[in-house]
Design an enzyme around this catalytic site. Structure first.
Site, PDB file in Angstrom:
ATOM      1  N   CYS A  10      -0.357 -39.095  60.624  1.00 27.90           N
ATOM      2  CA  CYS A  10       0.015 -40.319  60.077  1.00 27.90           C
ATOM      3  C   CYS A  10       0.356 -40.031  58.528  1.00 27.90           C
ATOM      4  O   CYS A  10       1.358 -40.494  58.044  1.00 27.90           O
ATOM      5  CB  CYS A  10      -1.196 -41.246  59.673  1.00 27.90           C
ATOM      6  SG  CYS A  10      -1.433 -42.196  61.118  1.00 27.90           S
ATOM      7  N   ASP A  70       5.920 -27.480  64.041  1.00 28.98           N
ATOM      8  CA  ASP A  70       4.691 -26.983  64.098  1.00 28.98           C
ATOM      9  C   ASP A  70       4.143 -26.138  63.261  1.00 28.98           C
ATOM     10  O   ASP A  70       4.953 -25.276  63.067  1.00 28.98           O
ATOM     11  CB  ASP A  70       4.274 -26.480  65.572  1.00 28.98           C
ATOM     12  CG  ASP A  70       2.977 -26.669  66.075  1.00 28.98           C
ATOM     13  OD1 ASP A  70       2.355 -27.688  66.979  1.00 28.98           O
ATOM     14  OD2 ASP A  70       2.051 -26.048  65.455  1.00 28.98           O
ATOM     15  N   HIS A  99      -0.185 -44.989  64.266  1.00 23.91           N
ATOM     16  CA  HIS A  99      -1.098 -44.315  65.017  1.00 23.91           C
ATOM     17  C   HIS A  99      -1.599 -44.748  66.362  1.00 23.91           C
ATOM     18  O   HIS A  99      -2.068 -46.106  66.512  1.00 23.91           O
ATOM     19  CB  HIS A  99      -2.597 -44.550  64.106  1.00 23.91           C
ATOM     20  CG  HIS A  99      -3.543 -43.669  64.442  1.00 23.91           C
ATOM     21  ND1 HIS A  99      -3.705 -42.144  64.176  1.00 23.91           N
ATOM     22  CD2 HIS A  99      -4.481 -43.744  65.220  1.00 23.91           C
ATOM     23  CE1 HIS A  99      -4.719 -41.837  64.810  1.00 23.91           C
ATOM     24  NE2 HIS A  99      -5.226 -42.662  65.548  1.00 23.91           N
ATOM     25  N   ASN A 130      -0.248 -33.045  75.436  1.00 25.56           N
ATOM     26  CA  ASN A 130      -1.894 -32.717  75.695  1.00 25.56           C
ATOM     27  C   ASN A 130      -2.638 -33.800  75.443  1.00 25.56           C
ATOM     28  O   ASN A 130      -2.545 -34.522  74.204  1.00 25.56           O
ATOM     29  CB  ASN A 130      -2.250 -31.410  74.646  1.00 25.56           C
ATOM     30  CG  ASN A 130      -1.428 -30.156  75.055  1.00 25.56           C
ATOM     31  OD1 ASN A 130      -0.908 -29.895  76.176  1.00 25.56           O
ATOM     32  ND2 ASN A 130      -0.968 -29.359  74.092  1.00 25.56           N
ATOM     33  N   GLY A 140      -6.503 -30.176  76.141  1.00 28.62           N
ATOM     34  CA  GLY A 140      -5.993 -29.182  75.213  1.00 28.62           C
ATOM     35  C   GLY A 140      -5.614 -29.891  73.635  1.00 28.62           C
ATOM     36  O   GLY A 140      -4.846 -29.340  72.902  1.00 28.62           O
ATOM     37  N   THR A 168      -5.808 -31.211  70.288  1.00 21.26           N
ATOM     38  CA  THR A 168      -6.599 -30.821  69.146  1.00 21.26           C
ATOM     39  C   THR A 168      -6.466 -32.027  68.023  1.00 21.26           C
ATOM     40  O   THR A 168      -7.198 -32.041  66.879  1.00 21.26           O
ATOM     41  CB  THR A 168      -6.229 -29.505  68.600  1.00 21.26           C
ATOM     42  OG1 THR A 168      -5.013 -29.353  68.305  1.00 21.26           O
ATOM     43  CG2 THR A 168      -6.680 -28.530  69.575  1.00 21.26           C
ATOM     44  N   HIS A 227       1.189 -36.998  70.247  1.00 18.30           N
ATOM     45  CA  HIS A 227       2.456 -36.136  69.748  1.00 18.30           C
ATOM     46  C   HIS A 227       2.882 -35.455  71.053  1.00 18.30           C
ATOM     47  O   HIS A 227       2.011 -34.954  71.806  1.00 18.30           O
ATOM     48  CB  HIS A 227       1.954 -35.086  68.657  1.00 18.30           C
ATOM     49  CG  HIS A 227       0.903 -34.323  69.047  1.00 18.30           C
ATOM     50  ND1 HIS A 227      -0.528 -34.757  68.907  1.00 18.30           N
ATOM     51  CD2 HIS A 227       0.468 -33.153  69.360  1.00 18.30           C
ATOM     52  CE1 HIS A 227      -1.408 -33.968  69.452  1.00 18.30           C
ATOM     53  NE2 HIS A 227      -0.795 -32.816  69.579  1.00 18.30           N
ATOM     54  N   HIS A 271       5.171 -31.915  72.191  1.00 20.02           N
ATOM     55  CA  HIS A 271       5.689 -30.796  71.686  1.00 20.02           C
ATOM     56  C   HIS A 271       7.026 -30.320  72.411  1.00 20.02           C
ATOM     57  O   HIS A 271       7.121 -30.558  73.519  1.00 20.02           O
ATOM     58  CB  HIS A 271       4.747 -29.556  72.031  1.00 20.02           C
ATOM     59  CG  HIS A 271       3.392 -29.689  71.524  1.00 20.02           C
ATOM     60  ND1 HIS A 271       2.783 -28.957  70.578  1.00 20.02           N
ATOM     61  CD2 HIS A 271       2.167 -30.423  71.993  1.00 20.02           C
ATOM     62  CE1 HIS A 271       1.521 -29.171  70.389  1.00 20.02           C
ATOM     63  NE2 HIS A 271       1.203 -30.151  71.203  1.00 20.02           N
TER      64      HIS A 271
HETATM   65  P1  AMP Z   1      -2.610 -30.445  70.539  1.00 21.43           P
HETATM   66  O1  AMP Z   1      -3.317 -28.958  70.439  1.00 21.43           O
HETATM   67  O2  AMP Z   1      -1.275 -30.740  71.458  1.00 21.43           O
HETATM   68  O3  AMP Z   1      -3.382 -31.585  69.724  1.00 21.43           O
HETATM   69  O4  AMP Z   1      -1.380 -29.844  69.456  1.00 21.43           O
HETATM   70  C1  AMP Z   1      -1.782 -29.938  67.893  1.00 21.43           C
HETATM   71  C2  AMP Z   1      -0.653 -29.134  67.274  1.00 21.43           C
HETATM   72  O5  AMP Z   1      -0.429 -29.367  65.889  1.00 21.43           O
HETATM   73  C3  AMP Z   1      -0.619 -27.582  67.370  1.00 21.43           C
HETATM   74  O6  AMP Z   1       0.271 -27.023  67.842  1.00 21.43           O
HETATM   75  C4  AMP Z   1      -0.992 -27.393  65.780  1.00 21.43           C
HETATM   76  O7  AMP Z   1      -0.390 -26.149  65.621  1.00 21.43           O
HETATM   77  C5  AMP Z   1      -0.287 -28.442  65.084  1.00 21.43           C
HETATM   78  N1  AMP Z   1      -0.370 -28.723  63.811  1.00 21.43           N
HETATM   79  C6  AMP Z   1      -1.828 -29.015  63.091  1.00 21.43           C
HETATM   80  N2  AMP Z   1      -1.830 -29.460  62.065  1.00 21.43           N
HETATM   81  C7  AMP Z   1      -0.359 -29.389  61.488  1.00 21.43           C
HETATM   82  C8  AMP Z   1       0.417 -29.654  60.278  1.00 21.43           C
HETATM   83  N3  AMP Z   1      -0.637 -29.944  59.209  1.00 21.43           N
HETATM   84  N4  AMP Z   1       1.448 -29.521  60.434  1.00 21.43           N
HETATM   85  C9  AMP Z   1       2.186 -29.199  61.569  1.00 21.43           C
HETATM   86  N5  AMP Z   1       1.654 -29.004  62.677  1.00 21.43           N
HETATM   87  C10 AMP Z   1       0.143 -29.138  62.797  1.00 21.43           C
HETATM   88 ZN    ZN Z   2      -2.485 -40.960  63.223  1.00 18.96          ZN
END
Ligand code: AMP
Ligand code: ZN
Length: 114
Positions: free
Chosen positions: A7, A30, A46, A87, A93, A95, A100, A102
């Site tokens: 956000c 990323d 969000h 994910n 997976g 996190t 989002h 990829h």
């Molecule tokens: P996921 O595991 O699918 O939730 O992907 C989360 C992605 O967000 C991971 O590939 C992280 O490298 C990326 N990530 C986390 N924090 C940031 C950030 N501040 N800016 C850009 N990418 C981020």
């Molecule tokens: Zn958000």
């Protein structure tokens, strides 16, 4: 969402290189790229995960996919091919708890991981 990192990036509350944005969608690199091109595409509003999408979000989802298509072209991976990945949840997976996608390209992808 106060403490949501995506956000904050989407609303420019923290600095990041925004590669694409419109009224509803933002895209940025990323932090830990897993491929030569690794871009995250997010809704500006969000939404915690794919599980939280509703039929009302159908147009938003189409905008995300069209943004991915444009980013693939603009980043030179449209012809060779690319992957658009979501994910969802712990075993998926996920996190970061803001929906989002990829966009990954610039190398050959393996299946189902890597
Ligand atoms: P996921 O595991 O699918 O939730 O992907 C989360 C992605 O967000 C991971 O590939 C992280 O490298 C990326 N990530 C986390 N924090 C940031 C950030 N501040 N800016 C850009 N990418 C981020
Ligand atoms: Zn958000």
């Amino acid at each position: 969402m106060e403490d949501c990192i995506f956000c904050k990036i989407a609303h420019k509350e923290i600095s990041s290189e925004i590669l694409y944005e419109d009224e509803f969608v933002a895209a940025f690199k990323d932090l830990e790229p897993q491929a030569p091109v690794h871009i995250l595409i997010v809704p500006k509003k969000h939404i915690a995960s794919l599980n939280d999408l509703t039929a009302d979000d159908a147009e938003l989802l189409a905008r995300i996919v069209l943004a991915a298509q444009k980013l693939a072209k603009d980043n030179g991976i449209a012809e060779r091919g690319y992957r658009l990945v979501n994910n969802c949840g712990i075993e998926g997976g996920q996190t970061v708890g803001h929906l989002h996608f990829h966009l990954l390209g610039g190398r050959e992808m393996l299946w189902p991981a890597g």
